[in-house]
Design a protein around this motif. Structure first.
Motif, PDB file in Angstrom:
ATOM      1  N   GLU A   1       1.230  -1.048   0.573  1.00  0.00           N
ATOM      2  CA  GLU A   1       0.368   0.569  -0.515  1.00  0.00           C
ATOM      3  C   GLU A   1       0.827   1.294   0.466  1.00  0.00           C
ATOM      4  O   GLU A   1       1.504   1.544   0.873  1.00  0.00           O
ATOM      5  CB  GLU A   1      -1.372   0.034   1.447  1.00  0.00           C
ATOM      6  CG  GLU A   1      -1.916  -0.955   1.250  1.00  0.00           C
ATOM      7  CD  GLU A   1      -2.751  -0.901   0.293  1.00  0.00           C
ATOM      8  OE1 GLU A   1      -3.228   0.210   0.057  1.00  0.00           O
ATOM      9  OE2 GLU A   1      -3.482  -1.930   0.135  1.00  0.00           O
ATOM     10  N   PRO A   2       1.454   1.881  -1.553  1.00  0.00           N
ATOM     11  CA  PRO A   2       1.692   3.145  -1.212  1.00  0.00           C
ATOM     12  C   PRO A   2       1.212   4.543  -0.365  1.00  0.00           C
ATOM     13  O   PRO A   2       2.143   5.174   0.511  1.00  0.00           O
ATOM     14  CB  PRO A   2       2.088   3.425  -2.944  1.00  0.00           C
ATOM     15  CG  PRO A   2       0.997   2.271  -3.578  1.00  0.00           C
ATOM     16  CD  PRO A   2       0.493   1.186  -2.500  1.00  0.00           C
ATOM     17  N   SER A   3       0.486   4.346  -0.122  1.00  0.00           N
ATOM     18  CA  SER A   3      -0.448   5.457   1.003  1.00  0.00           C
ATOM     19  C   SER A   3      -0.034   5.422   2.386  1.00  0.00           C
ATOM     20  O   SER A   3       0.449   6.330   2.944  1.00  0.00           O
ATOM     21  CB  SER A   3      -1.801   5.515   0.721  1.00  0.00           C
ATOM     22  OG  SER A   3      -2.507   4.042   1.749  1.00  0.00           O
ATOM     23  N   LEU A   4       0.520   4.390   2.936  1.00  0.00           N
ATOM     24  CA  LEU A   4       1.130   3.885   3.936  1.00  0.00           C
ATOM     25  C   LEU A   4       2.698   4.672   4.136  1.00  0.00           C
ATOM     26  O   LEU A   4       2.814   4.594   5.325  1.00  0.00           O
ATOM     27  CB  LEU A   4       1.226   2.364   4.592  1.00  0.00           C
ATOM     28  CG  LEU A   4      -0.316   1.953   4.454  1.00  0.00           C
ATOM     29  CD1 LEU A   4      -0.941   0.605   4.544  1.00  0.00           C
ATOM     30  CD2 LEU A   4      -1.856   2.848   5.545  1.00  0.00           C
ATOM     31  N   PHE A   5       2.861   4.705   2.964  1.00  0.00           N
ATOM     32  CA  PHE A   5       4.425   5.097   3.159  1.00  0.00           C
ATOM     33  C   PHE A   5       4.931   6.555   3.065  1.00  0.00           C
ATOM     34  O   PHE A   5       5.803   6.822   4.086  1.00  0.00           O
ATOM     35  CB  PHE A   5       5.858   4.857   2.498  1.00  0.00           C
ATOM     36  CG  PHE A   5       5.787   3.254   2.277  1.00  0.00           C
ATOM     37  CD1 PHE A   5       6.181   3.072   3.093  1.00  0.00           C
ATOM     38  CD2 PHE A   5       4.737   2.648   1.942  1.00  0.00           C
ATOM     39  CE1 PHE A   5       6.801   1.351   3.160  1.00  0.00           C
ATOM     40  CE2 PHE A   5       4.566   0.751   1.493  1.00  0.00           C
ATOM     41  CZ  PHE A   5       6.076   0.708   2.680  1.00  0.00           C
TER      42      PHE A   5
ATOM     43  N   GLN B   1     -10.191   0.810   3.455  1.00  0.00           N
ATOM     44  CA  GLN B   1      -8.821  -0.352   3.841  1.00  0.00           C
ATOM     45  C   GLN B   1      -7.984  -1.022   4.885  1.00  0.00           C
ATOM     46  O   GLN B   1      -7.616  -2.158   4.418  1.00  0.00           O
ATOM     47  CB  GLN B   1      -7.819   1.064   3.567  1.00  0.00           C
ATOM     48  CG  GLN B   1      -6.603   0.506   3.271  1.00  0.00           C
ATOM     49  CD  GLN B   1      -5.744   1.280   2.821  1.00  0.00           C
ATOM     50  OE1 GLN B   1      -5.844   3.144   4.062  1.00  0.00           O
ATOM     51  NE2 GLN B   1      -4.435   2.273   1.731  1.00  0.00           N
ATOM     52  N   GLY B   2      -8.247  -0.261   6.057  1.00  0.00           N
ATOM     53  CA  GLY B   2      -8.610  -1.277   7.191  1.00  0.00           C
ATOM     54  C   GLY B   2      -9.001  -3.100   7.310  1.00  0.00           C
ATOM     55  O   GLY B   2      -8.074  -3.791   7.070  1.00  0.00           O
ATOM     56  N   GLU B   3     -10.338  -3.049   7.063  1.00  0.00           N
ATOM     57  CA  GLU B   3     -10.737  -4.068   6.527  1.00  0.00           C
ATOM     58  C   GLU B   3     -10.013  -5.199   5.279  1.00  0.00           C
ATOM     59  O   GLU B   3     -10.303  -6.310   6.671  1.00  0.00           O
ATOM     60  CB  GLU B   3     -12.383  -4.109   6.394  1.00  0.00           C
ATOM     61  CG  GLU B   3     -12.927  -3.321   7.809  1.00  0.00           C
ATOM     62  CD  GLU B   3     -13.379  -3.643   8.940  1.00  0.00           C
ATOM     63  OE1 GLU B   3     -13.104  -4.746   8.358  1.00  0.00           O
ATOM     64  OE2 GLU B   3     -13.302  -3.865   9.813  1.00  0.00           O
TER      65      GLU B   3
END
Length: 388
Positions: free
Chosen positions: A233-237, A272-274
């Motif tokens: 998941e790129p957004s988490l970086f 997204q977490g689910e």
């Protein structure tokens, strides 16, 4: 194969068992698995324990001047280890379903419990007087008698403060507290033992006991898998945005820690977490605990098609782990710790049926227009077996 009845007494429904007994109290199930009677003999298990690919243990109990001393030898076991054994000893072999698909099908007698919680089928052989001592397990287990007789005693519930006997290679203790159960099981009988309940089994003669274990993942396994899933998941970086109050330059204050924690919780509670948690948990619970055996011989595509056309059936091979999730009406199948993201919708639906303990016939594959080569790949991956 004749459909299996649930491994429960006639007087206990699956709903009653899960509400009143599961992880709460033991239950004796007379003739819960009559199919086990004489399915194996002691020599079968002793021979298997010597196979280099088997996960096996030899436990011996020696009487000394100061008490009893136990010894543990782990696979690979050799014939020399069985020379000059004391009177009391036990052989354990794990993951027996990988050696016998027919035995693995007995998991279906426990289909009132989700199959992703299955651990493995372990078999214990012991001559008269053999035992593995007074102990408890962290998981649920159905102790099924297959050959001979074993006396079982159940006592107190244990916890992290339970004291084990020092300087022994296995976790055993002396004090089981008040004995709440004391009976001899005969072939076909099953005893359900919930986690942390102390139990003690002693062979009354040459006997085989099959342990159907159920286990859930721990949080460390889930967290570790969650990190792996999140790396895609790129957004988490992207660095976090945080309010910054005036403070001493060297201090990491509680306000900043709380903000990071809150954003982490918001991620886990989001859609997204689910998806990330579902992927992480699915990969953990579908992983195999033991190395997969490579089949010594297999059919070619032409032989497989002929066998299916003549009535052979495809069943789940319970030496593998096949599960599925349905999130936002999207079906995702997992096999042995891996998501099967590249399979067709019709293949996913058939694998879902197999995961739900259904079997597939030649007509099913024709209706789904699924190629024999695809079914061959299932066999080669040991997801399924061919029941003639």
């Amino acid at each position: 194969m004749t459909p299996l009845n649930f491994c429960l007494p006639d007087t206990v429904t699956p709903e009653q068992f899960l509400t009143e007994y599961w992880q709460k109290k033991p239950l004796l199930i007379k003739q819960g698995l009559p199919q086990l009677k004489d399915m194996f003999e002691p020599q079968d298990i002793l021979g298997l324990s010597l196979d280099e690919a088997a996960t096996s243990r030899l436990i011996t109990q020696n009487k000394t001047e100061t008490g009893e001393q136990w010894q543990l030898q782990q696979s690979p076991l050799t014939e020399e280890m069985f020379a000059d054994l004391p009177e009391q000893w036990t052989v354990l072999v794990q993951n027996l379903e990988q050696w016998s698909p027919e035995l693995g099908q007995l998991w279906n007698a426990f289909n009132f419990i989700p199959q992703w919680q299955r651990d493995d089928i372990m078999v214990s052989y012991a001559p008269k007087g053999g035992s593995v001592g007074k102990h408890y397990d962290e998981y649920d287990v159905f102790l099924a008698q297959g050959f001979g007789y074993r006396r079982w005693q159940l006592g107190k519930y244990c916890n992290e403060r339970t004291e084990f006997i020092e300087n022994q290679p296995i976790r055993i203790f002396d004090d089981m507290g008040e004995i709440i159960f004391d009976e001899v099981l005969e072939p076909g009988d099953v005893l359900y033992v919930p986690p942390k309940l102390s139990h003690y089994g002693v062979a009354q003669d040459d006997c085989l006991t099959f342990s159907f274990g159920f286990r859930r993942p721990n949080l460390m396994q889930v967290l570790d898998s969650l990190v792996d899933a999140a790396t895609s998941e790129p957004s988490l970086f992207t660095p976090l945005l945080l309010d910054q109050p005036l403070q001493a330059p060297g201090k990491l204050n509680q306000h900043s820690i709380s903000q990071i924690k809150q954003q982490l919780l918001e991620l886990l509670q989001s859609h997204q977490g689910e998806e990330l948690v579902a992927e992480a948990v699915s990969e953990v619970v579908s992983k195999r605990q033991y190395e997969l055996l490579v089949p010594e011989d297999s059919l070619d595509a032409e032989e497989l098609q002929q066998a299916l056309s003549e009535g052979a059936i495809i069943r789940t091979d319970y030496s593998s782990r096949l599960i599925y999730t349905e999130l936002d009406d999207q079906l995702m199948v997992y096999a042995n710790g891996q998501p099967l993201a590249d399979i067709s919708d019709c293949e996913a639906e058939l694998l879902k049926r197999l995961a739900d303990a259904d079997s597939l016939t030649y007509e099913d594959f024709l209706a789904a227009k699924l190629s024999t080569e695809t079914v061959m790949s299932w066999l080669e991956n040991s997801w399924v077996w061919l029941d003639f």
